[in-house]
Scaffold this motif. Structure first.
Motif, PDB file in Angstrom:
ATOM      1  N   THR A 147      40.988  51.161  35.098  1.00 25.74           N
ATOM      2  CA  THR A 147      42.338  51.075  35.686  1.00 25.74           C
ATOM      3  C   THR A 147      42.539  52.153  36.745  1.00 25.74           C
ATOM      4  O   THR A 147      43.300  51.961  37.694  1.00 25.74           O
ATOM      5  CB  THR A 147      43.453  51.225  34.628  1.00 25.74           C
TER       6      THR A 147
ATOM      7  N   VAL B 130      42.652  44.085  34.823  1.00 22.63           N
ATOM      8  CA  VAL B 130      42.135  44.626  36.076  1.00 22.63           C
ATOM      9  C   VAL B 130      41.618  43.447  36.895  1.00 22.63           C
ATOM     10  O   VAL B 130      40.826  42.639  36.407  1.00 22.63           O
ATOM     11  CB  VAL B 130      41.027  45.657  35.806  1.00 22.63           C
TER      12      VAL B 130
ATOM     13  N   LEU C 107      45.516  46.704  39.173  1.00 21.65           N
ATOM     14  CA  LEU C 107      45.947  46.540  37.789  1.00 21.65           C
ATOM     15  C   LEU C 107      47.144  45.593  37.801  1.00 21.65           C
ATOM     16  O   LEU C 107      48.209  45.921  38.328  1.00 21.65           O
ATOM     17  CB  LEU C 107      46.347  47.895  37.205  1.00 21.65           C
TER      18      LEU C 107
END
Lengths: 271, 521
Positions: B161, B76, B71
């Motif tokens: 995430t 991402v 992240l």
């Protein structure tokens, strides 16, 4: 009267006066936070400096005397009361009662001195009251043993036999003839015990089990000072000195009284 | 003839002498260059490299492992997975894995290792709140493809995430004893990261050496030893005495850190002090489910009553007071307005408390954890500040068990808590603190209100960045108005190091030692 007794007594009286008159002696509230005056060194306004929250260290040290002395005396008084009662009952009645009470004393003495208070405060929660209870629970046994051994000797003496012959009740014999004669060695023991109690309370407060913040107490003041040993050493010097002075005073008093009261050590040993 | 022989001999001897000198010089210089570069770090947690039912501490995971994704900011990015496909509105995630990666034991990184890692997490209920509870099933589609099926209603950006979470770091099936059994104890935690564990003694130290099979840039140091020193003061003494080269805060933040009030002293003593703010805010939480804290005006009054500059002063100014916004820069789409949300105003606070019927006789307790001296001091300060508004707050310093019991039973009014977390955890943690439907909220929630939920769920759930940004702004504004608690300061991760330790870097919020070298040693 040995000098040590006099010196010890004077220091203790001074500390008691300081403890009682703390609000008069210090114009500053020991709990008053002032972040603008955080960690200020010694000054006319703050003769012992200020702590991390800008509180006046002098006020906290003086109020700390109140906390420490009150807690120590409370423990000693509770122990005296319980120790005298149990010691007299065990020594005077003997037999099964003596056996049971002394085994209880043996059990209590088997615990390492600091473990039980730590366990008790762990259960009851950390607070000064719980520390007093915990220390009293572990300290009375010494008093009880001492009183019992005195009573075992005293109860066979002529004045006790005379009191019995005159028809005095058991409780009256204990109250009026045994206890007054058994307390002499206890005075010495109590003086030493008070000094041990001061150290124990400070130690337990140091590890967070005694007086809780923001209550000023010498042990927790030392604990708070740990992070500032290098930068603000006065934070631990003053409470540390107070603990040392108080313990020294009680030890001097106890030593002197022992010399004074014990004929085998030679009375009137003037140092 | 004789003279020529003499000259030739002298020349030969000279050449020989020069050759020997050069060789010796080369040997000396090469031995100087190859002197092992070693770094010793003091750390407040055990790395747990050989745990029975764990997957290792955060520092360990950063040193020796990688995750499928990372992240970075609010995006991402690929890591061990070079790409991924989202199907069924995110309910199915297919990861395509890198083919050029090997574990530190030389075995290839495959989808089976990913499956093994998640089987272990599931087996021991690790990473449960943030990820495992959201996964319905995992399917290995080939050596380099793996599919995660997400439970209906749980899908969203937040799930993606979570693959960047510490505990989602991928380990080799050879890490356990017996090998390949995800339920077996860890014997030799083997990852794909820049370092590998060379030696580990529980509660003593962990030695890392460069992973010879690492696919990225090799670390510059020959060895890093992480010493476990639980007491903060002892860690400070260790660096002052020279027995360690650096002291590192717990990667998560919030605990096992170098005492903030020691940082200035250490800096004055010539140590470098490095700081990275976390998207984590230390807050004064209130028990909003019960009176008087269920009244928004009381909570707002609380915000006016706390002087955050004083709070920051408690930590010698090393931490930033949370005056203008709930989170620091690294929080998702946070905007610096420059205006104070609730400027310190004792009169306003006192007025609001009075209107809500709070007096000096109202029983209010403030819980503090006894094992955290900073928290106790902070609570003492807050107590004194609230006293100025006429509130009589009782400070209860409790040991952890009692603290936890009282929290569970709802037997508290105020306590110091934290919202957010390290950067890789920021989405999951915000949901966990504010969304009652998240698994984390039950035991670890901070505040919620039906007004917060729609924007929050879109903010953490939408795969569309613009939609996330828009909803985060709405969420932050609503959270400010509802004043769930009082944001006090932004937490940070500090590194204290000797001056000759060069090139310590922060990647997101984590200190990295991959490019560190020791100068003049």
């Amino acid at each position: 009267m040995p000098k040590t007794v006099r010196i010890g007594a004077i220091i203790i009286i001074c500390l008691l006066v300081v403890a009682c008159l703390a609000p008069v002696l210090t114009p500053v509230n020991p709990l008053a936070v002032n972040m603008g005056e955080k960690l200020q060194g010694l000054s006319r306004q703050h003769p012992m400096g200020t702590d991390q929250l800008g509180r006046d260290v002098l006020s906290r040290v003086l109020y700390g005397a109140r906390t420490s002395m009150a807690a120590s005396f409370s423990v000693v008084i509770i122990c005296l009361a319980v120790g005298i009662a149990i010691g007299c009952i065990a020594g005077f009645y003997g037999g099964v009662i003596d056996e049971l009470l002394m085994r209880l004393v043996d059990i209590m003495m088997a615990f390492p001195p600091f473990i039980l208070p730590i366990a008790i405060t762990g259960i009851l929660g950390p607070s000064l009251t719980n520390i007093i209870i915990a220390l009293a629970l572990t300290s009375w046994v010494g008093y009880a043993r001492m009183v019992r051994s005195s009573v075992l000797t005293l109860k066979h003496l002529d004045f006790v036999a005379a009191a019995k012959a005159m028809g005095s009740s058991r409780s009256r014999i204990i109250r009026e003839h045994i206890v007054p004669n058994a307390v002499h060695p206890l005075v010495v023991y109590a003086a030493f015990n008070a000094s041990h109690t001061i150290l124990a309370i400070s130690g337990l407060s140091f590890i967070g089990l005694g007086a809780q913040p923001p209550t000023p107490e010498w042990g927790n003041m030392l604990s708070e000072a740990c992070s500032f040993m290098g930068s603000s050493p006065y934070l631990f010097i003053f409470p540390g000195l107070m603990i040392m002075l108080t313990v020294l005073a009680f030890n001097l008093l106890g030593d002197g009284l022992r010399d004074y009261l014990d004929p085998r050590l030679g009375t009137e040993v003037d140092l | 003839m004789k003279r020529a022989l003499t000259i030739t001999s002298i020349l030969l001897i000279s050449i020989l002498f020069i050759c020997i000198s050069v060789a010796c010089k080369k040997e000396v210089s090469s031995s100087t260059q190859s002197a092992p570069q070693e770094l010793t770090i003091a750390y407040g947690n055990d790395t747990d490299a050989n745990s029975k039912n764990g997957v290792g501490d955060m520092l360990l995971k950063i040193f020796n492992s990688d995750r499928l994704v990372e992240l970075v900011g609010d995006e991402v990015k690929p890591s061990l997975a070079e790409s991924w496909d989202l199907k069924d509105n995110g309910q199915t995630i297919v990861f395509h894995l890198r083919k050029d990666v090997k574990f530190s034991d030389g075995t290839p990184f495959t989808a089976d290792a990913v499956k093994f890692t998640y089987d272990r997490l599931k087996k021991f209920k690790l990473n449960q709140w943030t990820q495992i509870d959201r996964i319905a099933s995992i399917e290995v589609n080939g050596p380099n493809t793996i599919t995660f099926h997400i439970k209906p209603g749980q899908e969203g950006f937040i799930v993606l995430t979570a693959f960047a979470e510490y505990q989602s770091s991928i380990m080799s099936p050879n890490s356990t004893d017996p090998k390949g059994d995800p339920g077996a104890p860890l014997a030799n935690l083997t990852g794909t990261g820049p370092w590998k564990v060379a030696d580990y003694k529980k509660n003593q130290y962990t030695e890392f050496v460069p992973n010879p099979y690492y696919y990225g840039k090799k670390p510059t140091l020959d060895k890093v030893t992480v010493k476990y020193i639980p007491q903060a003061q002892a860690r400070v003494l260790a660096i002052q005495s020279g027995s360690v080269d650096a002291v590192v805060d717990y990667y998560h933040g919030g605990s096992s850190y170098t005492p903030r009030n020691m940082l200035k002293t250490l800096q004055d003593q010539g140590f470098q002090v490095l700081k990275k703010e976390l998207p984590m805010t230390v807050v004064l939480a209130c028990n909003y489910k019960k009176a008087p804290w269920n009244n928004v005006e009381v909570r707002q009054g609380l915000n006016y009553a706390v002087n955050k500059d004083d709070v920051a002063a408690l930590f010698d100014g090393w931490l930033t007071p949370a005056k203008t916004r709930m989170f620091s820069d690294l929080a998702p789409f946070i905007v610096e307005s420059g205006e104070q949300e609730y400027p310190f105003n004792l009169d306003q606070a006192a007025k609001m408390f009075k209107e809500a019927g709070l007096t000096g006789d109202t029983k209010i307790n403030l819980m503090a954890q006894g094992q955290n001296p900073d928290e106790v001091k902070l609570c003492e300060l807050i107590k004194s500040q609230l006293a100025k508004t006429g509130l009589n707050v009782q400070l209860d310093v409790l040991e952890s068990g009692l603290y936890s019991d009282r929290q569970k039973n709802g037997d508290w009014d105020l306590r110091v808590y934290y919202i957010g977390g390290p950067e890789r955890r920021k989405y999951t943690r915000i949901a966990g603190r504010f969304d009652p439907d998240s698994a984390e909220f039950g035991p670890a929630g901070y505040f919620t209100s039906p007004e917060l939920i729609p924007s929050l769920r879109k903010a953490v759930g939408s795969f569309n960045q613009e939609e996330r940004e828009e909803n985060f702004k709405v969420f932050y504004n609503k959270a400010k108005d509802l004043a769930g608690g009082v944001p006090l300061y932004y937490d940070a991760v500090f590194v204290v190091a000797k001056q000759n330790v060069k090139n310590i870097e922060y990647v997101s919020t984590e200190p990295r030692f991959d490019n560190v070298f020791i100068a003049n040693k």
